[in-house]
Scaffold this motif. Structure first.
Motif, PDB file in Angstrom:
ATOM      1  N   ASN A 147      -7.250  -2.677 -10.905  1.00 58.24           N
ATOM      2  CA  ASN A 147      -8.010  -1.800 -10.016  1.00 58.24           C
ATOM      3  C   ASN A 147      -7.191  -1.335  -8.817  1.00 58.24           C
ATOM      4  O   ASN A 147      -7.733  -0.786  -7.865  1.00 58.24           O
ATOM      5  N   ILE A 148      -5.885  -1.545  -8.865  1.00 55.60           N
ATOM      6  CA  ILE A 148      -4.969  -0.920  -7.898  1.00 55.60           C
ATOM      7  C   ILE A 148      -4.187   0.153  -8.646  1.00 55.60           C
ATOM      8  O   ILE A 148      -3.398  -0.139  -9.537  1.00 55.60           O
ATOM      9  N   PHE A 149      -4.443   1.395  -8.290  1.00 57.94           N
ATOM     10  CA  PHE A 149      -3.788   2.554  -8.906  1.00 57.94           C
ATOM     11  C   PHE A 149      -2.608   2.919  -8.012  1.00 57.94           C
ATOM     12  O   PHE A 149      -2.785   3.225  -6.835  1.00 57.94           O
ATOM     13  N   MET A 150      -1.389   2.888  -8.560  1.00 56.93           N
ATOM     14  CA  MET A 150      -0.190   3.037  -7.744  1.00 56.93           C
ATOM     15  C   MET A 150       0.701   4.187  -8.204  1.00 56.93           C
ATOM     16  O   MET A 150       0.847   4.416  -9.410  1.00 56.93           O
ATOM     17  N   LEU A 151       1.316   4.846  -7.247  1.00 57.12           N
ATOM     18  CA  LEU A 151       2.321   5.873  -7.510  1.00 57.12           C
ATOM     19  C   LEU A 151       3.503   5.640  -6.566  1.00 57.12           C
ATOM     20  O   LEU A 151       3.356   5.023  -5.506  1.00 57.12           O
ATOM     21  N   PRO A 152       4.696   6.135  -6.928  1.00 60.30           N
ATOM     22  CA  PRO A 152       5.926   5.799  -6.185  1.00 60.30           C
ATOM     23  C   PRO A 152       6.248   6.764  -5.038  1.00 60.30           C
ATOM     24  O   PRO A 152       7.290   7.402  -5.020  1.00 60.30           O
ATOM     25  N   HIS A 153       5.373   6.859  -4.060  1.00 60.48           N
ATOM     26  CA  HIS A 153       5.562   7.678  -2.857  1.00 60.48           C
ATOM     27  C   HIS A 153       5.972   9.111  -3.220  1.00 60.48           C
ATOM     28  O   HIS A 153       7.053   9.585  -2.867  1.00 60.48           O
ATOM     29  N   ILE A 154       5.061   9.806  -3.893  1.00 56.94           N
ATOM     30  CA  ILE A 154       5.350  11.162  -4.363  1.00 56.94           C
ATOM     31  C   ILE A 154       4.355  12.181  -3.798  1.00 56.94           C
ATOM     32  O   ILE A 154       4.121  13.226  -4.404  1.00 56.94           O
ATOM     33  N   GLY A 155       3.798  11.876  -2.629  1.00 61.23           N
ATOM     34  CA  GLY A 155       2.783  12.749  -2.058  1.00 61.23           C
ATOM     35  C   GLY A 155       3.197  14.197  -1.914  1.00 61.23           C
ATOM     36  O   GLY A 155       2.402  15.106  -2.152  1.00 61.23           O
ATOM     37  N   SER A 156       4.430  14.440  -1.547  1.00 67.44           N
ATOM     38  CA  SER A 156       4.887  15.817  -1.326  1.00 67.44           C
ATOM     39  C   SER A 156       5.706  16.358  -2.495  1.00 67.44           C
ATOM     40  O   SER A 156       6.318  17.423  -2.383  1.00 67.44           O
ATOM     41  N   LEU A 207       1.352   0.671   7.541  1.00 62.07           N
ATOM     42  CA  LEU A 207       0.000   0.662   8.096  1.00 62.07           C
ATOM     43  C   LEU A 207      -0.860  -0.475   7.550  1.00 62.07           C
ATOM     44  O   LEU A 207      -1.935  -0.740   8.093  1.00 62.07           O
ATOM     45  N   VAL A 208      -0.401  -1.132   6.489  1.00 65.66           N
ATOM     46  CA  VAL A 208      -1.260  -2.069   5.757  1.00 65.66           C
ATOM     47  C   VAL A 208      -0.641  -3.459   5.692  1.00 65.66           C
ATOM     48  O   VAL A 208       0.525  -3.622   5.316  1.00 65.66           O
ATOM     49  N   ASP A 209      -1.447  -4.460   6.050  1.00 63.82           N
ATOM     50  CA  ASP A 209      -1.089  -5.849   5.794  1.00 63.82           C
ATOM     51  C   ASP A 209      -1.343  -6.070   4.302  1.00 63.82           C
ATOM     52  O   ASP A 209      -2.496  -6.189   3.861  1.00 63.82           O
ATOM     53  N   GLU A 210      -0.286  -6.125   3.518  1.00 67.46           N
ATOM     54  CA  GLU A 210      -0.444  -6.165   2.065  1.00 67.46           C
ATOM     55  C   GLU A 210      -1.057  -7.481   1.580  1.00 67.46           C
ATOM     56  O   GLU A 210      -1.762  -7.500   0.572  1.00 67.46           O
ATOM     57  N   THR A 211      -0.820  -8.556   2.297  1.00 67.80           N
ATOM     58  CA  THR A 211      -1.464  -9.819   1.936  1.00 67.80           C
ATOM     59  C   THR A 211      -2.969  -9.707   2.107  1.00 67.80           C
ATOM     60  O   THR A 211      -3.750 -10.163   1.256  1.00 67.80           O
ATOM     61  N   ALA A 212      -3.392  -9.076   3.201  1.00 69.27           N
ATOM     62  CA  ALA A 212      -4.825  -8.877   3.441  1.00 69.27           C
ATOM     63  C   ALA A 212      -5.438  -7.958   2.393  1.00 69.27           C
ATOM     64  O   ALA A 212      -6.570  -8.177   1.939  1.00 69.27           O
ATOM     65  N   LEU A 213      -4.691  -6.939   1.977  1.00 73.75           N
ATOM     66  CA  LEU A 213      -5.189  -6.034   0.944  1.00 73.75           C
ATOM     67  C   LEU A 213      -5.367  -6.780  -0.379  1.00 73.75           C
ATOM     68  O   LEU A 213      -6.385  -6.625  -1.071  1.00 73.75           O
ATOM     69  N   LEU A 214      -4.408  -7.611  -0.735  1.00 73.44           N
ATOM     70  CA  LEU A 214      -4.516  -8.391  -1.964  1.00 73.44           C
ATOM     71  C   LEU A 214      -5.719  -9.338  -1.914  1.00 73.44           C
ATOM     72  O   LEU A 214      -6.427  -9.514  -2.915  1.00 73.44           O
ATOM     73  N   GLU A 215      -5.963  -9.909  -0.762  1.00 75.03           N
ATOM     74  CA  GLU A 215      -7.122 -10.796  -0.613  1.00 75.03           C
ATOM     75  C   GLU A 215      -8.421 -10.019  -0.794  1.00 75.03           C
ATOM     76  O   GLU A 215      -9.365 -10.501  -1.439  1.00 75.03           O
ATOM     77  N   ALA A 216      -8.477  -8.809  -0.226  1.00 76.12           N
ATOM     78  CA  ALA A 216      -9.687  -7.995  -0.330  1.00 76.12           C
ATOM     79  C   ALA A 216      -9.933  -7.547  -1.769  1.00 76.12           C
ATOM     80  O   ALA A 216     -11.077  -7.464  -2.220  1.00 76.12           O
ATOM     81  N   ILE A 217      -8.860  -7.271  -2.496  1.00 78.65           N
ATOM     82  CA  ILE A 217      -8.991  -6.906  -3.913  1.00 78.65           C
ATOM     83  C   ILE A 217      -9.378  -8.129  -4.740  1.00 78.65           C
ATOM     84  O   ILE A 217     -10.301  -8.093  -5.569  1.00 78.65           O
ATOM     85  N   GLY A 218      -8.694  -9.228  -4.509  1.00 73.95           N
ATOM     86  CA  GLY A 218      -8.936 -10.438  -5.300  1.00 73.95           C
ATOM     87  C   GLY A 218     -10.321 -11.014  -5.105  1.00 73.95           C
ATOM     88  O   GLY A 218     -10.914 -11.569  -6.045  1.00 73.95           O
TER      89      GLY A 218
END
Length: 320
Positions: free
Chosen positions: A281-290, A243-254
């Protein structure tokens, strides 16, 4: 041979699920608990009447074309179906099911964790304490973004989106949402409907994605849409990395456009995006939603319910 249908479990599911499966099926368990490859899936289709794959097993059109006629049903141990070519499977008369409902609360809980963690600078704070670097305090120390009373935008008000909204109401958040269609008033519960994502974004101090990955939603969040969020917004994705353009997300964070992000899914899984690790400021987890014991049992049992119905000559509850 026992005369029972043969069920292949390509991944290690919960012990309770395996125990129940043995009651009605001859079960083949892949003990290595590694994702089933295309060749393994094809080979097992000649040995099994049914499969219970996870999102890690991919049934592309090429794989489906090679499946043995013995395979009659794929009872997915997942809600997401983007790993299955549904039209190709239907053309082969292979029934496909998933496990909706049972993981909504667990995934919504994780989305709340991601939102709070990103807003309150959990990565920075945890690292300071863990490394012994916490040696001072001031009113300006570790100042984050307050969740309570803020505006929350939700993209996708299905089961998980509604469960997340219910939890967010406990923080007195003002809830806005975009969905393909407006919810009935009883399900909307005071949330503000937006007919377009573009209308939703400018009022989203926090934005959380809860929609499926489809050809229409790939890179749904791109540079233009990140730019429509309020300055200092927090972005959360516990749905799908596609769902996410990761390059765009990095730009928005940076650039500081986003104050932070909470992510449980990535374009590349497993592994994620190494470039994200540069930003505290990017909090990450390894796809463990369920990933709770209760939910894993419920997912396995829901998949077995679908299998039991099929082999009893009934239409499975969650058939596509």
């Amino acid at each position: 041979m026992s005369g029972k249908p043969v069920l292949w479990l390509p991944r290690r599911v919960s012990d309770s699920t395996i125990a129940r499966a043995h009651r009605n099926y001859d079960v083949i368990v892949t003990e290595t608990d590694m994702p089933g490859t295309a060749d393994e899936i094809v080979a097992m289709s000649a040995k099994a009447d049914a499969m219970m794959p996870c999102h890690s097993e991919h049934f592309s059109a090429d794989v489906v074309a090679r499946l043995d006629p013995r395979l009659k049903i794929i009872a997915n141990h997942s809600v997401g179906m983007d790993h299955c070519d549904i039209p190709a499977l239907k053309a082969r008369n292979i029934v496909v099911t998933n496990t909706p409902d049972v993981l909504s609360d667990a995934t919504a809980e994780l989305a709340m964790l991601l939102m709070l963690g990103a807003a309150r600078r959990v990565v920075d704070g945890e690292r300071l304490v863990r490394t012994g670097s916490w040696d001072s305090w001031s009113p300006a120390f570790m100042v984050g973004k307050q969740v309570s009373g803020s505006r929350l935008g939700i993209v996708g008000m299905g089961r998980v989106g509604r469960a997340f909204a219910a939890k967010a109401r406990g923080f007195d958040m003002e809830i806005h949402y975009y969905n393909r269609s407006r919810l009935p008033e009883g399900l909307e519960k005071g949330a503000v409907f937006h007919e377009t994502i573009e209308s939703l974004l400018p009022v989203s101090d926090f934005l959380s994605l809860h929609c499926p990955a489809t050809p229409d939603t790939v890179d749904l969040m791109n540079s233009r849409r990140f730019g429509l969020l309020p300055d200092g917004a927090v972005f959360v994705n516990s749905a799908r990395g596609a769902l996410v353009d990761e390059t765009a997300l990095l730009e928005a964070i940076g650039s500081g456009k986003l104050a932070g992000a909470g992510l449980d899914c990535f374009k590349t899984e497993p592994g994620g995006n190494p470039a994200f690790a540069e930003f505290n400021n990017i909090f990450m987890l390894p796809h463990i939603g369920s990933a709770t014991a209760k939910t894993r049992d419920a997912m396995g049992f829901r998949a077995l319910d679908n299998l039991d119905a099929f082999f009893a000559g009934e239409t499975p509850r969650d058939a596509f």
